[in-house]
Design a protein around this motif. Structure first.
Motif, mmCIF file in Angstrom:
data_model
loop_
_atom_site.group_PDB
_atom_site.id
_atom_site.type_symbol
_atom_site.label_atom_id
_atom_site.label_comp_id
_atom_site.label_asym_id
_atom_site.label_seq_id
_atom_site.Cartn_x
_atom_site.Cartn_y
_atom_site.Cartn_z
ATOM 1 N N GLU A 187 0.832 -1.208 0.000
ATOM 2 C CA GLU A 187 0.000 0.000 0.000
ATOM 3 C C GLU A 187 0.865 1.255 0.000
ATOM 4 O O GLU A 187 0.674 2.164 0.813
ATOM 5 N N CYS A 188 1.819 1.299 -0.935
ATOM 6 C CA CYS A 188 2.791 2.395 -0.967
ATOM 7 C C CYS A 188 2.229 3.672 -1.570
ATOM 8 O O CYS A 188 2.842 4.731 -1.491
ATOM 9 N N GLY A 189 1.085 3.585 -2.222
ATOM 10 C CA GLY A 189 0.505 4.770 -2.839
ATOM 11 C C GLY A 189 1.126 5.121 -4.167
ATOM 12 O O GLY A 189 0.846 6.185 -4.732
ATOM 13 N N GLY A 190 1.965 4.240 -4.695
ATOM 14 C CA GLY A 190 2.628 4.499 -5.967
ATOM 15 C C GLY A 190 1.762 4.133 -7.158
ATOM 16 O O GLY A 190 0.600 3.749 -7.016
ATOM 17 N N ASP A 191 2.361 4.238 -8.355
ATOM 18 C CA ASP A 191 1.603 4.081 -9.585
ATOM 19 C C ASP A 191 1.850 2.757 -10.306
ATOM 20 O O ASP A 191 1.382 2.562 -11.421
ATOM 21 N N ARG A 192 2.591 1.834 -9.668
ATOM 22 C CA ARG A 192 2.917 0.594 -10.373
ATOM 23 C C ARG A 192 1.713 -0.332 -10.491
ATOM 24 O O ARG A 192 1.470 -0.916 -11.542
ATOM 25 N N PHE A 193 0.940 -0.466 -9.414
ATOM 26 C CA PHE A 193 -0.183 -1.408 -9.405
ATOM 27 C C PHE A 193 -1.508 -0.642 -9.475
ATOM 28 O O PHE A 193 -1.732 0.279 -8.683
ATOM 29 N N GLU A 194 -2.352 -1.044 -10.399
ATOM 30 C CA GLU A 194 -3.644 -0.369 -10.568
ATOM 31 C C GLU A 194 -4.780 -1.372 -10.387
ATOM 32 O O GLU A 194 -4.889 -2.369 -11.110
ATOM 33 N N GLU A 195 -5.619 -1.106 -9.374
ATOM 34 C CA GLU A 195 -6.781 -1.979 -9.151
ATOM 35 C C GLU A 195 -7.823 -1.708 -10.236
ATOM 36 O O GLU A 195 -8.179 -0.547 -10.472
ATOM 37 N N TYR A 196 -8.284 -2.757 -10.887
ATOM 38 C CA TYR A 196 -9.259 -2.536 -11.953
ATOM 39 C C TYR A 196 -10.562 -3.315 -11.779
ATOM 40 O O TYR A 196 -11.558 -2.997 -12.417
#
Length: 863
Positions: A187-196
């Motif tokens: 839960e780093c708040g970064g942009d690598r993983f996007e929940e879809y």
């Protein structure tokens, strides 16, 4: 793969697996007054999920139009939008976790072709079953299954709840958090993983005592973000280079005043594209700019877009992008095509209005800076936003242009308080806790009385009986009473039973159910649940209502013939005494147009057109030319009311048998009820006759008073009006020719930054006209038109600016606003003339001191 193909593949995938394909419900929830907009795909399905209504199938799929304003400040990043589409599948008491996970994985990997190695599921830490399915059934390595405590869904403090499981797409490292090995679990708040995709499993029933028994029918509710999955499939990390966004963004780019290369300006283009789409769909749903409710959200959206338009020096504003929006989304959502003109016009009018509002906000900003030239207080910045509609970004920019800063912490604090008040009920989509209510079978189209049985008394809680003098909502198994809908008021009448009688004072539908509540006042006897009654509608009142409802249909047709097919109905009221018809139109109607419209309505009445009613599929009804309300919630089969082929509308109301039954119709008034919305009031039948009688009597009385014939009254009144105007001009000329009624000898004239400043305090019996005359004489006689003249009376003040002061930017309206505020009053005006109210006369000296400083400062800047 194009966005349109992704949408269609999703729906066909689930149709092929036994799901019933639902059309998108309206953006405006019709069964949930707690919500301004449909904020999730499951919102329209709540009556089916709770068992209040029976769904067409236990397995459902849809692409639902949604709108959220909660995260409006985040718009422009890859994942936040105001308007969005939500793909979803549901199973109510049929398949559960295994089926939902299987379908989501199959569609993601087999249909869309996503690389399984880039998909990371998440689960609630205690959800052992979902973990087993992902690892053992699907084959996802256990280390790629993230355990998140936020994977818990609840309708509210009590009611349905359960685990949820999400699927994340891995865009690849490095992540914006700076790490190369982060996972969704971090839960780093970064942009690598996007929940879809979110799979919600409703399996528990939260009780007040903390226990969670299993629900009798567990439900699957999934939501696949359409914008997100399109961006993933098309490999676009911005979310705005996809085929359903890029044409809109490119349109704004082509109209920008300069080449957009800076990332912050690029984001402005994204915001413009999102806000155009959101505003366009809201307008097509029947929302118009206003100062409260849904209209306020639309107004805020357009004004926020104006900030970004200013940043990129956009030409022709937001409205010019309408063609791009319709071109991209019109093929899927035909309402955008149908109401393209309305969208473009509404946006243009609101943008022009905001330009004027901006002038007022600028004046207020200048007044604030005159008190503190270095800083705008957070509370004042919030008032500029909340009262004048000035976005905080614009306040910051305008303050910076004047060398000042804004207390953003204070502004955010005020915003947070407002947000907490306004969004508390919108954070989760809840379920009503009321009992499931029995349905009522309506027979009122064909009968006005029937035998019925009382199924229940009371809505939120059941009441066993009502005694004489008591009242409450009564539910019947069958009813001839029309429940208020479509602008038509509910029926009234009576219930009678052995040993008793009750008055039905109103009839209302019960949101989220097929029940109708009869507001019954017991006159005699006792009414009990289970009682057999005779239900009778007030036939005379129903007939008057029916005449007015049919009159609105004829009026709608006549309006379109005279003003064009672009006329869009925005609402109506249909009662026994009159009807009102609201429609979108940019200007007042001319007397000739009103005469023509009224003539066409009455011609339709004289033709005695036969009314026919047909039930048909919605698509067939639209193809037949039947008029429908904007974004109204319609069933798959709709009721079409036709008058002789001339007027054809989708309508569930009650009507006359032939148009001749109306007798006649009279347009009583035409007026504005809001920006771009007109209202026509009309009467027919007995009400028309009553109006003829009243107006005829009034005309006769007026004619006798004027000692003329009725047909000569208009000419006689016009002559009297001209005589009054002539006398008024003579009085004004006499006043101007004579000496001032108010002495100005006591005025003080001093230097303020290089221009003369004359100020005078008046006491005693001096009215606003006297204060104004004193201001005229001060500027003209004492200052010879060059300088600032301020006159502060006991109740009013006036400031006049001329010559060098006016050229240097001294603004009379701004000075009045500030001076009046010091005394506790209000005011404003033009650059050369301002007027206001004095609150506390004892503070006038302080106001003069402030004026002296403000004039000196403005002249100093000009130098």
């Amino acid at each position: 793969m194009l966005s349109s193909e992704i949408r269609e593949r999703f729906l066909r995938f689930f149709e092929a697996r036994g799901h019933y394909r639902l059309a998108s419900f309206p953006l405006i929830p019709h069964d949930d007054p707690s919500l301004l907009f449909t904020v999730a795909g499951m919102v329209p399905l709540k009556p089916w999920i709770t068992g209040q209504r029976t769904p067409p199938s236990p397995d459902l799929a849809s692409c639902q139009k949604c709108f959220r304003a909660d995260d409006i400040a985040s718009v422009g990043d890859p994942t936040h939008h105001t308007f969005f589409e939500m793909l979803g599948n549901w199973s109510i008491g049929h398949y559960f976790k295994e089926g939902a996970i299987d379908y989501a994985w199959e569609f993601s990997t087999d249909v869309l072709g996503l690389d399984p190695a880039r998909l990371w599921p998440s689960i609630y830490p205690d959800d052992v079953e979902s973990e087993r399915l992902w690892v053992e059934k699907i084959g996802v390595p256990r280390e790629r299954v993230s355990r998140l405590t936020e994977n818990w869904w609840a309708a509210g403090p009590t009611g349905p709840c359960g685990y949820d499981s999400e699927i994340y797409f891995d865009w690849g490292g490095p992540c914006s958090c700076g790490r190369t090995d982060c996972t969704p679990q971090d839960e780093c708040g970064g942009d690598r993983f996007e929940e879809y995709w979110n799979l919600v499993f409703m399996e528990f029933d939260q009780q007040p005592d903390g226990s969670r028994p299993l629900l009798p029918n567990p439900t699957v509710d999934t939501g696949l973000g359409f914008d997100r999955i399109v961006a993933i499939v098309q490999g676009d990390r911005t979310g705005y280079a996809t085929d359903h966004f890029a044409p809109i963004v490119d349109g704004f780019r082509s109209r920008a005043g300069a080449e957009v290369t800076d990332p912050s300006l690029q984001r402005s283009l994204y915001v413009l594209a999102d806000h155009l789409r959101g505003a366009g769909f809201l307008i097509a749903a029947g929302v118009l700019p206003a100062n409260e409710g849904r209209g306020y959200v639309l107004r805020r959206l357009i004004r926020r877009a104006a900030v970004d338009a200013r940043r990129v020096a956009l030409k022709r504003g937001l409205a010019a992008g309408t063609a791009d929006l319709v071109g991209v989304m019109g093929p899927v959502y035909p309402e955008l095509v149908e109401f393209r003109g309305l969208i473009e016009e509404t946006l243009g009018v609101e943008e022009e209005a905001f330009a004027r509002t901006l002038d007022a906000g600028t004046e207020r900003l200048a007044a604030l800076l005159s008190r503190n030239p270095a800083r705008i207080d957070g509370a004042d910045a919030f008032r500029l936003y909340d009262t004048f509609g000035l976005p905080i970004e614009l306040t910051v920019e305008m303050a910076a242009e004047r060398g000042a800063t804004v207390d953003l912490d204070g502004f955010e604090s005020a915003m947070r308080e407002q947000r907490e008040r306004g969004q508390a009920s919108a954070r989760r989509v809840g379920f009503a806790g009321a009992d499931t209510l029995p349905p009522t079978r309506f027979i009122g189209y064909d009968a006005l009385e029937t035998d019925a049985t009382v199924l229940r008394i009371g809505l939120d809680r059941e009441i066993q009986s009502l005694g004489a003098g008591e009242s409450g909502p009564v539910l019947l198994d069958v009813s001839p009473f029309y429940a208020e809908a479509g602008g038509q008021v509910g029926d009234t009448g009576s219930l009678t039973w052995s040993g008793g009688r009750g008055i039905v004072r109103d009839t209302q539908p019960v949101a989220g159910s097929d029940a109708r509540a009869h507001d019954v006042l017991v006159d005699t006897g006792e009414l009990r649940s289970g009682q057999h009654v005779r239900a009778e509608v007030d036939a005379d009142r129903r007939a008057r209502i029916a005449r007015h409802h049919s009159a609105t249909h004829l009026l709608n047709r006549a309006l379109r013939e005279v003003l064009g097919d672009g006329v869009v109905q925005r609402g109506s009221f249909v009662g026994p005494d009159h009807t009102t018809f609201d429609f979108a139109f940019p200007r007042a109607l001319t007397p000739a147009e009103l005469v023509d419209i009224e003539h066409r309505v009455n011609n339709g009445i004289r033709r005695n057109l036969e009314r026919t009613v047909a039930l048909m599929p919605l698509a067939d009804a639209r193809a037949s030319g039947a008029i429908a309300l904007i974004d109204e919630a319609y069933s798959p089969d709709v009721r079409v009311v036709d008058f002789g082929g001339w007027s054809r509308e989708l309508c569930g109301g009650t009507h006359v048998t032939r148009s001749g039954d109306l007798g006649a119709a009279i347009i009583v008034s035409e007026s504005s009820i809001g920006q771009g919305i007109r209202r026509i009031e009309m009467v027919s039948g007995e009400s028309a006759e009553e109006r003829w009688r009243r107006t005829g009597a009034a005309l006769q009385t007026t004619a006798r008073a004027l000692k003329t014939r009725p047909e000569e009254v208009p000419e006689r009144v016009a002559a009297l009006q001209e005589q009054i105007r002539k006398l008024g001009r003579e009085v004004t000329q006499a006043r101007q020719a004579g000496p001032s009624a108010v002495a100005t000898d006591g005025a003080v004239v001093e230097d303020a930054g290089g221009v003369p400043f004359a100020h005078l305090l008046l006491d005693g019996d001096v009215d606003a006209e006297g204060v104004s005359q004193a201001g005229d004489h001060l500027l003209a006689d004492r200052l010879h038109g060059d300088g600032v003249a301020a006159v502060l009376g006991p109740a009013t003040l006036v400031i006049k600016v001329g010559g060098r002061a006016l050229e240097a930017g001294v603004h009379a309206g701004t000075l009045v606003t500030s001076a009046a505020e010091i005394t506790g009053g209000k005011g404003g005006g033009r650059p050369d003339l301002g007027r206001g109210k004095v609150g506390d006369p004892a503070k006038r000296e302080a106001a003069v001191s402030m004026l002296r400083s403000a004039i000196t400062e403005t002249m100093g800047h000009a130098a």
